[in-house]
Design a protein around this motif. Structure first.
Motif, mmCIF file in Angstrom:
data_model
loop_
_atom_site.group_PDB
_atom_site.id
_atom_site.type_symbol
_atom_site.label_atom_id
_atom_site.label_comp_id
_atom_site.label_asym_id
_atom_site.label_seq_id
_atom_site.Cartn_x
_atom_site.Cartn_y
_atom_site.Cartn_z
ATOM 1 N N GLU A 98 12.389 -18.460 40.553
ATOM 2 C CA GLU A 98 13.334 -17.881 41.511
ATOM 3 C C GLU A 98 12.710 -16.711 42.266
ATOM 4 O O GLU A 98 12.925 -16.549 43.472
ATOM 5 C CB GLU A 98 14.592 -17.435 40.773
ATOM 6 N N LEU A 99 11.913 -15.906 41.541
ATOM 7 C CA LEU A 99 11.257 -14.766 42.208
ATOM 8 C C LEU A 99 10.186 -15.233 43.178
ATOM 9 O O LEU A 99 9.974 -14.618 44.238
ATOM 10 C CB LEU A 99 10.643 -13.835 41.162
ATOM 11 N N LEU A 100 9.502 -16.325 42.824
ATOM 12 C CA LEU A 100 8.462 -16.837 43.715
ATOM 13 C C LEU A 100 9.033 -17.395 45.012
ATOM 14 O O LEU A 100 8.282 -17.596 45.981
ATOM 15 C CB LEU A 100 7.656 -17.921 42.992
ATOM 16 N N GLN A 101 10.321 -17.674 45.046
ATOM 17 C CA GLN A 101 10.934 -18.155 46.280
ATOM 18 C C GLN A 101 11.075 -17.049 47.326
ATOM 19 O O GLN A 101 11.261 -17.313 48.507
ATOM 20 C CB GLN A 101 12.305 -18.762 45.965
ATOM 21 N N ASP A 102 11.006 -15.794 46.882
ATOM 22 C CA ASP A 102 11.130 -14.659 47.809
ATOM 23 C C ASP A 102 9.755 -14.228 48.297
ATOM 24 O O ASP A 102 8.719 -14.640 47.779
ATOM 25 C CB ASP A 102 11.816 -13.489 47.092
ATOM 26 N N GLU A 103 9.784 -13.387 49.335
ATOM 27 C CA GLU A 103 8.541 -12.815 49.851
ATOM 28 C C GLU A 103 8.075 -11.741 48.882
ATOM 29 O O GLU A 103 8.774 -10.770 48.634
ATOM 30 C CB GLU A 103 8.757 -12.222 51.246
ATOM 31 N N LEU A 104 6.894 -11.938 48.310
ATOM 32 C CA LEU A 104 6.366 -11.009 47.323
ATOM 33 C C LEU A 104 4.947 -10.615 47.686
ATOM 34 O O LEU A 104 4.214 -11.384 48.349
ATOM 35 C CB LEU A 104 6.352 -11.659 45.925
ATOM 36 N N PRO A 105 4.569 -9.452 47.223
ATOM 37 C CA PRO A 105 3.157 -9.087 47.388
ATOM 38 C C PRO A 105 2.273 -10.079 46.644
ATOM 39 O O PRO A 105 2.700 -10.723 45.686
ATOM 40 C CB PRO A 105 3.077 -7.678 46.767
ATOM 41 N N ALA A 106 1.050 -10.162 47.064
ATOM 42 C CA ALA A 106 0.123 -11.140 46.474
ATOM 43 C C ALA A 106 -0.076 -10.908 44.989
ATOM 44 O O ALA A 106 -0.145 -11.861 44.193
ATOM 45 C CB ALA A 106 -1.218 -11.081 47.209
ATOM 46 N N ALA A 107 -0.140 -9.629 44.590
ATOM 47 C CA ALA A 107 -0.361 -9.333 43.171
ATOM 48 C C ALA A 107 0.829 -9.792 42.326
ATOM 49 O O ALA A 107 0.654 -10.382 41.251
ATOM 50 C CB ALA A 107 -0.601 -7.830 42.983
ATOM 51 N N ASP A 108 2.063 -9.524 42.837
ATOM 52 C CA ASP A 108 3.240 -9.967 42.090
ATOM 53 C C ASP A 108 3.339 -11.483 42.037
ATOM 54 O O ASP A 108 3.710 -12.078 41.002
ATOM 55 C CB ASP A 108 4.506 -9.379 42.723
ATOM 56 N N ARG A 109 3.033 -12.117 43.164
ATOM 57 C CA ARG A 109 3.101 -13.575 43.196
ATOM 58 C C ARG A 109 2.115 -14.165 42.179
ATOM 59 O O ARG A 109 2.440 -15.121 41.468
ATOM 60 C CB ARG A 109 2.793 -14.065 44.616
ATOM 61 N N ALA A 110 0.917 -13.586 42.124
ATOM 62 C CA ALA A 110 -0.078 -14.085 41.176
ATOM 63 C C ALA A 110 0.405 -13.877 39.734
ATOM 64 O O ALA A 110 0.195 -14.723 38.854
ATOM 65 C CB ALA A 110 -1.421 -13.383 41.400
ATOM 66 N N GLU A 111 1.039 -12.732 39.482
ATOM 67 C CA GLU A 111 1.530 -12.451 38.128
ATOM 68 C C GLU A 111 2.604 -13.444 37.711
ATOM 69 O O GLU A 111 2.569 -13.993 36.592
ATOM 70 C CB GLU A 111 2.073 -11.025 38.071
ATOM 71 N N PHE A 112 3.549 -13.710 38.628
ATOM 72 C CA PHE A 112 4.622 -14.646 38.278
ATOM 73 C C PHE A 112 4.108 -16.080 38.156
ATOM 74 O O PHE A 112 4.578 -16.864 37.322
ATOM 75 C CB PHE A 112 5.749 -14.571 39.301
ATOM 76 N N ALA A 113 3.138 -16.429 38.980
ATOM 77 C CA ALA A 113 2.543 -17.768 38.878
ATOM 78 C C ALA A 113 1.827 -17.933 37.533
ATOM 79 O O ALA A 113 1.903 -18.988 36.887
ATOM 80 C CB ALA A 113 1.570 -17.999 40.027
ATOM 81 N N THR A 114 1.125 -16.870 37.122
ATOM 82 C CA THR A 114 0.448 -16.913 35.806
ATOM 83 C C THR A 114 1.472 -17.070 34.679
ATOM 84 O O THR A 114 1.250 -17.809 33.711
ATOM 85 C CB THR A 114 -0.363 -15.626 35.606
ATOM 86 N N GLN A 115 2.608 -16.387 34.840
ATOM 87 C CA GLN A 115 3.656 -16.485 33.823
ATOM 88 C C GLN A 115 4.191 -17.913 33.737
ATOM 89 O O GLN A 115 4.452 -18.425 32.641
ATOM 90 C CB GLN A 115 4.788 -15.511 34.149
ATOM 91 N N VAL A 116 4.360 -18.565 34.900
ATOM 92 C CA VAL A 116 4.828 -19.951 34.906
ATOM 93 C C VAL A 116 3.843 -20.854 34.166
ATOM 94 O O VAL A 116 4.215 -21.711 33.353
ATOM 95 C CB VAL A 116 5.050 -20.437 36.346
ATOM 96 N N VAL A 117 2.558 -20.645 34.445
ATOM 97 C CA VAL A 117 1.537 -21.472 33.798
ATOM 98 C C VAL A 117 1.526 -21.232 32.294
ATOM 99 O O VAL A 117 1.462 -22.170 31.493
ATOM 100 C CB VAL A 117 0.149 -21.165 34.417
ATOM 101 N N GLN A 118 1.607 -19.941 31.880
ATOM 102 C CA GLN A 118 1.575 -19.635 30.453
ATOM 103 C C GLN A 118 2.774 -20.238 29.701
ATOM 104 O O GLN A 118 2.627 -20.791 28.616
ATOM 105 C CB GLN A 118 1.535 -18.120 30.250
#
Length: 492
Positions: free
Chosen positions: A296-316
């Motif tokens: 849900e957070l990745l659907q919003d406009e996020l800074p690159a660092a936050d987007r990378a963090e949430f993407a890593t969380q999804v993968v983990q």
């Protein structure tokens, strides 16, 4: 009232009533039967004597008293005075008991072997009257009306002279002469009845005990498979196929036992699936929620660092889900098996080296060294399962070991131990290690494990007839796998 007491009561009631009526019938039939046999013999005797007396009666030599020299009368009197000592089935007979009298066609007594009634009118007596009419004449008369033992049986036969009834010969015999035979027969029947009743009671007790024993076996079996009572701990590692032996009982009880076993298998399988579903649902809830939140957070406009963090969380979290599913499938396969399939000797060292090779990359990421000590022994174990158990132990140790530490794998005989230097496990949690979905906090305070790894280890050891021994070493935790020298034939 217990089942055994009810069965015994019913058996004794039925058996007692049957024995009472049977004994009563036998006891009631003995006396009449003996007297019927006695009467039959007296009929033969009376007819023989009547034939012998016909010549003297026709010649008129029987008329008068004891002074008559009739051959028949003389023979009868000699009979009465004969000495006798006969042993009859244990009884001694020392007297001849027949009384014989002869009457003319008018019923007047012409001859009496005891000289008691010569000249008396017996025309009204049943034996004489009926015989003179051409019928069968017999009577039983008591000498003392109130005493049944004084009865005398009289049996008459017609005396023919020139084809006509010229008189009657009667044979009389006291019934007391056969009473002792009657008494003995009654005693034997009575004692035999008591013995039969006692034997029937013994059989009844034996059958009842056998029935109660089998019913109690079924009851104990039903109680043993119904599962733990409320508040008791259930071993999550026990698969539904680990069933208790069905009691071997015959007949309908055997059918009931097999029906109970089938019902147990169905209920146990249902409980097994329900437990899996509940635990799996609870375990999947956290990673699914984390993935959803990150998505849900990745659907919003996020800074690159936050987007990378949430993407890593999804993968983990996805990887965590994958590990749970893989291990759950592996555990499910193991729980459907009854024994390991070890044939050729397997070296523990080879299995340990294979497990270290599979986990070395993950250990290196955390800066943890895996060390192997000892050579260990060999045994009829299943190499793939042993390697699987050691791999799960090493994964668990890597999760708890501090960065830069060493996880030691020690081999000695048929035992392999994995030792880390982590925080260990609280003492209260040690007995529960190996339960599905039971886990303790990692060093960082997170609970990222599923508990399925140690559950797989415990199941592997159960298939090999061995055991998993867990203990704190301060610092660290030591998990030892003690294999049996011979693989078990089966479980459950």
């Amino acid at each position: 009232m217990r089942l055994g007491i009810r069965l015994l009561f019913a058996f004794f009631l039925i058996n007692g009533i049957a024995a009472f009526f049977v004994l009563r019938v036998f006891m009631a039939e003995i006396k009449p039967s003996v007297r019927e046999v006695m009467e039959d013999m007296m009929v033969d005797t009376a007819n023989i004597l009547a034939e012998l007396a016909s010549e003297d009666l026709g010649a008129g030599r029987l008329a008068g008293g004891s002074g008559q020299a009739s051959p028949f009368a003389q023979n009868v009197r000699r009979y009465a005075s004969r000495p006798v000592d006969a042993a009859i089935w244990g009884f001694s007979k020392q007297s001849l008991d027949y009384r014989i009298y002869v009457t003319d066609r008018d019923g007047r007594v012409l001859f009496d072997s005891e000289n008691r009634a010569v000249g008396a009118d017996y025309s009204q007596w049943r034996d004489v009257a009926r015989t003179l009419r051409g019928e069968y004449g017999a009577r039983s008369t008591r000498e003392v009306d109130s005493d049944d033992t004084t009865g005398v049986m009289h049996v008459a036969a017609p005396i023919y002279v020139k084809g006509e009834i010229a008189g009657v010969l009667t044979v009389a015999k006291p019934t007391r002469t056969v009473q002792r035979f009657i008494d003995r027969a009654e005693r034997k029947v009575f004692m035999g009845g008591l013995l039969l009743l006692a034997l029937s009671a013994a059989v009844g007790v034996a059958v009842t005990l056998w029935m109660v024993w089998n019913v109690r076996r079924l009851r104990d079996y039903a109680l043993s498979v119904q599962g733990p009572a409320d508040g008791e701990h259930h071993d999550a590692d026990a698969p539904p196929t680990a069933a208790l032996a069905v009691p071997q009982v015959p007949g309908e009880l055997g059918d009931l036992a097999r029906a109970m076993d089938r019902m147990r298998a169905r209920l146990e399988g249902r409980d097994y699936i329900e437990g899996y579903v509940r635990a799996l649902t609870h375990e999947l809830k956290s990673p699914v929620a984390a993935i959803r939140g990150a998505g849900e957070l990745l659907q919003d406009e996020l800074p690159a660092a936050d987007r990378a963090e949430f993407a890593t969380q999804v993968v983990q979290q996805s990887e965590r889900l994958q590990r749970i599913i893989d291990r759950l499938l592996e555990l499910s396969k193991l729980e459907q098996r009854h024994h390991a399939e070890g044939r050729a000797p397997v070296a523990l060292q080879a299995c340990a080296e294979a497990a270290i090779g599979q986990t070395r990359g993950r250990a290196a990421q955390r800066g943890i060294t895996l060390a192997l000590a000892g050579t260990g022994g060999s045994g009829p174990w299943e190499a793939e399962l042993v390697t699987l158990a050691l791999t799960n132990l090493l994964d668990n140790a890597i999760d708890f070991a501090p960065e830069g530490s060493t996880v030691q794998v020690a081999l000695q005989g048929s035992t392999v131990a994995v030792q880390d230097t982590g925080p260990g496990v609280p003492d209260y949690a040690l007995p529960r290690l190996g339960e599905r979905f039971f886990t303790t906090a990692r060093p960082g305070g997170e609970r990222s494990g599923s508990g399925l790894g140690l559950a797989i280890v415990r199941r592997v050891m159960a298939l090999h007839g061995g055991q998993m021994v867990v203990g704190n070493t301060a610092p660290g935790l030591r998990v030892a796998l003690e294999f049996a020298h011979r693989a078990p034939h089966g479980l459950g």
